[in-house]
Design an enzyme around this catalytic site. Structure first.
Site, PDB file in Angstrom:
ATOM      1  N   ASP A 276       0.855  -1.185   0.000  1.00  0.00           N
ATOM      2  CA  ASP A 276       0.000   0.000   0.000  1.00  0.00           C
ATOM      3  C   ASP A 276       0.894   1.238   0.000  1.00  0.00           C
ATOM      4  O   ASP A 276       2.109   1.121   0.169  1.00  0.00           O
ATOM      5  CB  ASP A 276      -0.984  -0.019   1.183  1.00  0.00           C
TER       6      ASP A 276
ATOM      7  N   TYR B  75       3.058   4.680   0.766  1.00  0.00           N
ATOM      8  CA  TYR B  75       3.752   5.245   1.935  1.00  0.00           C
ATOM      9  C   TYR B  75       2.770   6.136   2.693  1.00  0.00           C
ATOM     10  O   TYR B  75       1.955   6.836   2.088  1.00  0.00           O
ATOM     11  CB  TYR B  75       4.940   6.099   1.483  1.00  0.00           C
TER      12      TYR B  75
ATOM     13  N   HIS C 187      10.792  -9.184   1.081  1.00  0.00           N
ATOM     14  CA  HIS C 187      10.558  -7.751   0.889  1.00  0.00           C
ATOM     15  C   HIS C 187      11.871  -6.975   1.109  1.00  0.00           C
ATOM     16  O   HIS C 187      12.690  -7.373   1.941  1.00  0.00           O
ATOM     17  CB  HIS C 187       9.497  -7.282   1.893  1.00  0.00           C
TER      18      HIS C 187
END
Length: 223
Positions: free
Chosen positions: A63, A65, A185
């Site tokens: 999603d 920042y 990630h």
């Protein structure tokens, strides 16, 4: 801001579905009652800057920042002049290792978007200072439609899935023409568990070249 390029073909049916009407109302209410990022005009920037026919690589984020002035509608990217976030710093480090790219002085990934790198988040809005706060709005149904449209493209595309939320989309990517790359990630919490050394940028360009497609110039220029 509306989508007005070739993304309209696969996405327009979504706008007519009940879930999207609900999503629209939730997003509208959020913008009216709280601080939301990105600005409304940047909501569909990923689609605007990278038409469907131009997509060569997809980098999926979670999603936007949630800090002041950071998000502008592209996953992992921040506006020029904004401090480079830690995950993007690690992406730049990996690029430096893989391709000897210098570390640029800005975090704007617009040059990638304009070359056909779709920088898509699975959720397109966020409440200020609260990561993943709009995850229940229904955005995933909309972005899944975009991922399905990409999967259906009858030409080679590279998908980079970093971290668990992105990797959960792998089940949707069953077109044998595409290359799906997975890694942890790039966030400081997980980058050292396999994002560093994943070689995704080299692998993507090798795959594109093998298929007669112009590779990506991954060097983000200094501003």
């Amino acid at each position: 801001m509306a989508i007005d390029n070739d993304w309209l073909v696969p996405l327009e049916p979504e706008f007519k579905k009940p879930y999207y009407r609900e999503l629209y109302q939730k997003v509208k209410h959020a913008y009216e009652t709280e601080q939301v990022f990105p600005a409304p005009e940047d909501l569909f920037s990923a689609f605007e800057l990278t038409p469907l026919k131009s997509v060569r690589v997809v980098i999926l984020g979670q999603d936007p920042y949630h800090g002041e002035g950071q998000a502008h509608g592209l996953s992992f990217s921040v506006k020029p002049g904004v401090k480079i976030p830690p995950s993007l710093k690690n992406i730049y480090k990996e690029l430096n290792t893989e391709l000897n790219c210098y570390i640029p002085n800005n975090g704007s990934l617009i040059p990638w978007a304009k070359q056909g790198v779709l920088l898509l988040n699975t959720v397109l809005t966020v409440r200020a200072h609260e990561a993943f706060s709009h995850r229940s709005f229904g955005w995933q149904e909309f972005t899944d439609a975009a991922i399905r449209a990409l999967n259906n493209e009858d030409r080679p595309i590279v998908f980079m899935l970093w971290g668990r939320p992105a990797q959960e989309k792998k089940a949707m990517l069953n077109n044998p023409k595409h290359l799906v790359l997975m890694a942890p990630h790039p966030s400081p919490l997980s980058a050292s568990y396999g994002f560093f050394g994943c070689n995704h940028f080299v692998k993507a360009n090798e795959f594109l070249k093998e298929n007669g497609i112009e590779p990506i110039d991954w060097q983000i220029p200094n501003l």
